[in-house]
Write an enzyme that holds these catalytic residues in place. Structure first.
Site, short mmCIF file in Angstrom:
data_model
loop_
_atom_site.label_atom_id
_atom_site.label_comp_id
_atom_site.label_asym_id
_atom_site.label_seq_id
_atom_site.Cartn_x
_atom_site.Cartn_y
_atom_site.Cartn_z
NE ARG A 25 -2.30 -1.17 3.37
CZ ARG A 25 -2.78 -1.20 4.60
NH1 ARG A 25 -3.96 -0.74 4.87
NH2 ARG A 25 -2.04 -1.68 5.59
CE LYS A 27 6.72 -26.23 9.24
NZ LYS A 27 7.71 -25.45 9.92
CG HIS A 45 -0.12 -24.59 11.24
ND1 HIS A 45 -0.18 -24.41 9.89
CD2 HIS A 45 0.30 -23.40 11.74
CE1 HIS A 45 0.19 -23.18 9.58
NE2 HIS A 45 0.48 -22.54 10.68
C1 BG6 Z 1 1.91 -19.33 11.43
C2 BG6 Z 1 1.29 -18.70 12.65
O1 BG6 Z 1 0.92 -19.89 10.61
O2 BG6 Z 1 2.82 -20.35 11.82
C3 BG6 Z 1 2.37 -18.15 13.57
O3 BG6 Z 1 0.44 -17.63 12.26
C4 BG6 Z 1 3.40 -19.20 13.87
O4 BG6 Z 1 1.80 -17.65 14.77
C5 BG6 Z 1 3.91 -19.87 12.61
O5 BG6 Z 1 4.49 -18.57 14.54
C6 BG6 Z 1 4.79 -21.05 12.92
O6 BG6 Z 1 5.38 -21.53 11.74
P1 BG6 Z 1 6.78 -22.29 11.78
O7 BG6 Z 1 6.93 -22.90 10.43
O8 BG6 Z 1 7.79 -21.23 12.08
O9 BG6 Z 1 6.65 -23.28 12.86
#
Ligand code: BG6
Length: 492
Positions: A45, A178, A236
């Site tokens: 933006r 992953k 996740h």
């Molecule tokens: C994100 C979340 O989707 O995943 C974050 O919004 C989190 O809060 C992150 O920190 C963790 O991802 P990774 O791959 O670093 O474990």
């Protein structure tokens, strides 16, 4: 495989782009996974304070990519990147410019990555449609969390569907990109050994932990009012649970995988208020210490005046009510400001029914299959063997290392790069279907509704600990422990 892609990142200078997307794409260019003729359009933006080159250098210094960085490489990468100041409020000259750049090469796959708050997805998609940037070569990547509940997610999905066909929509959950997660699928469905044991007949329980040592300072605007349940469990953690628990798909294609994941989500235990009170623990980090350094509590991190009801930790005990998993508890846990960044799935097998030798009962541990996603990819079986050389026939627990990547020398792509390339190539297998998002929200909404009605505050836990005491009690009352406790003990 080398991929051609014109990638447009909406929110191109934002937090996700800085932390994950730019480092991943840089590594993709340098490793030759992204073709030289590919282009990256960052939209924002407002303009940058300095030059794009300085910004890229700063981003890569702060968030090192999975490759070496040299000046020539940075110059090559920057030549492929441009920044556009683009407003989602309506048509503009910048939109004209973006559209003519993309339409100039109609055969080149275009990936629109929406790294912006979900409430802006509708505006972005409407404009993409208006400028005919939704042709057959275009895909749209939607970052999670998609909405903040079932209704808002459905509304967003319906709006996006007005511009893009479901086959063009890629709902990203980077945990599915992953390496260890993909290896889990390969191991499960290519080895008779695992599949024969993969059920309530042999498995005692399953733990899924995503622990982070970071707090949420700097992300308060997003985090406050979102919380760990929506930020981590809805997506996740439930996606990991689906991959662990799903039936073998007929084929490893997107629709077969998604069908099986959806069945798992539909079989998740339907918890009433009482069950939620018993089986769901929420916490919020208080001040404490991480690796010997003092850190602030949640409210101070966010600069809040009073207290906040937002949870930074959740632990859940649940079940999957189907033939395979009936009676097997699934313990799920995620939190900020825990002692370490650590993500692991632990499959704990039942203990042997009878030991034929008295000396073998001391220190006997159940077999465990460990899928570690972080800090490094690691797959291992923990087994009991005779303690080498011991005269009194003692047993010892050893780790059978299944980490197939060690020594292979392949390119480690990182989840975001892998998934962006999959999107460019039109492969939806590692993305989430609309029906999965909806089902996951239905389950999570039930918990949120209970939390709203009981009005209780989350349990405080000191930063640098494994969450509130209630999370330990959740497993201990079943005669079990979180596996990290066991690890720490072993490491001494
Ligand atoms: C994100 C979340 O989707 O995943 C974050 O919004 C989190 O809060 C992150 O920190 C963790 O991802 P990774 O791959 O670093 O474990």
């Amino acid at each position: 495989m080398i991929t051609d892609v014109n990638l447009v990142i909406f929110g191109g200078t934002g937090d996700l782009s800085r932390r994950k997307l730019i480092p991943a794409l840089f590594a993709g260019f340098i490793h030759g996974l992204v073709s030289e003729k590919s282009r990256i359009f960052l939209t924002s933006r407002s303009p940058l304070d300095g030059t794009l080159e300085d910004w890229v250098r700063e981003v890569l210094a702060e968030n090192p990519p999975q490759c070496d960085i040299c000046d020539d490489d940075i110059a090559r990468f920057i030549a492929a990147v441009s920044l556009m100041v683009l407003d989602l409020g309506g048509a503009s000259a910048a939109w004209e410019e973006l559209s003519s750049a993309l339409l100039a090469d109609p055969d080149m796959p275009v990936v629109h990555f929406l790294a912006i708050p979900p409430k802006m997805f509708t505006a972005a998609c409407t404009l993409l449609g208006q400028y005919k940037l939704n042709g057959d070569n275009a895909r749209v990547v939607l970052e999670k969390p998609l909405g903040h509940d079932y209704a808002s997610a459905e509304a967003i999905n319906a709006d996006v569907a007005k511009t893009f066909d479901e086959s063009q929509i890629f709902r990203i959950d980077h945990y599915l990109g992953k390496e260890a997660v993909q290896n889990l699928l390969a191991l499960r469905f290519s080895n008779r050994l695992f599949e024969e044991l993969w059920s309530n007949r042999a498995i005692d329980h399953i733990q899924i932990t995503i622990a982070e040592d970071l707090g949420v300072a700097g992300r308060g605007a997003f985090y406050e009012g979102t919380g760990a349940l929506r930020d981590m469990i809805q997506n996740h953690v439930l996606q990991l649970l689906c991959l662990v628990a799903m039936e073998p798909p007929a084929m490893l294609d997107a629709s077969s995988i998604r069908e099986e994941k959806l069945k798992v989500l539909k079989s998740l235990e339907d918890m009433d208020d009482y069950a939620i009170d018993q089986n769901v623990v929420r916490g919020q980090y208080a001040s404490g210490a991480i690796e010997g350094k003092a850190v602030d509590d949640y409210a101070t991190d966010l600069g809040l005046d009073g207290e906040s009801p937002t949870e930074t930790f959740v632990a859940i005990k649940t079940h999957i009510n189907n033939w395979r998993w009936a009676g097997v508890p699934f313990y799920l846990r995620t939190g900020k400001r825990l002692p370490a960044r650590f993500a692991e799935i632990v499959i704990q097998f039942k203990t042997i029914p009878h030991s034929p030798h008295p000396a073998w009962t001391a220190g006997l541990e159940p077999n465990r299959f460990i899928i570690r996603l972080q800090p490094e990819d690691h797959l291992a079986m923990r087994l009991m063997v005779k303690d080498h050389g011991s005269r009194d026939d003692r047993l010892r627990e050893v780790e059978l290392n299944l980490d197939t990547l060690a020594g292979v020398g392949g390119i480690r792509q990182g989840p975001y790069l892998r998934l962006i390339l999959d999107a460019a190539n039109g492969d939806q297998s590692l993305f989430v279907h609309r029906a999965e998002v909806a089902q996951a929200w239905r389950w999570v909404d039930r918990i949120i509704a209970r939390w709203t009605s009981d009005g209780k505050a989350p349990h405080a836990y000191p930063s640098g600990t494994w969450g509130p005491y209630e999370a330990q009690a959740l497993v201990q009352r079943d005669g079990r422990t979180w596996y990290e406790t066991h690890l720490m003990k072993k490491r001494g």
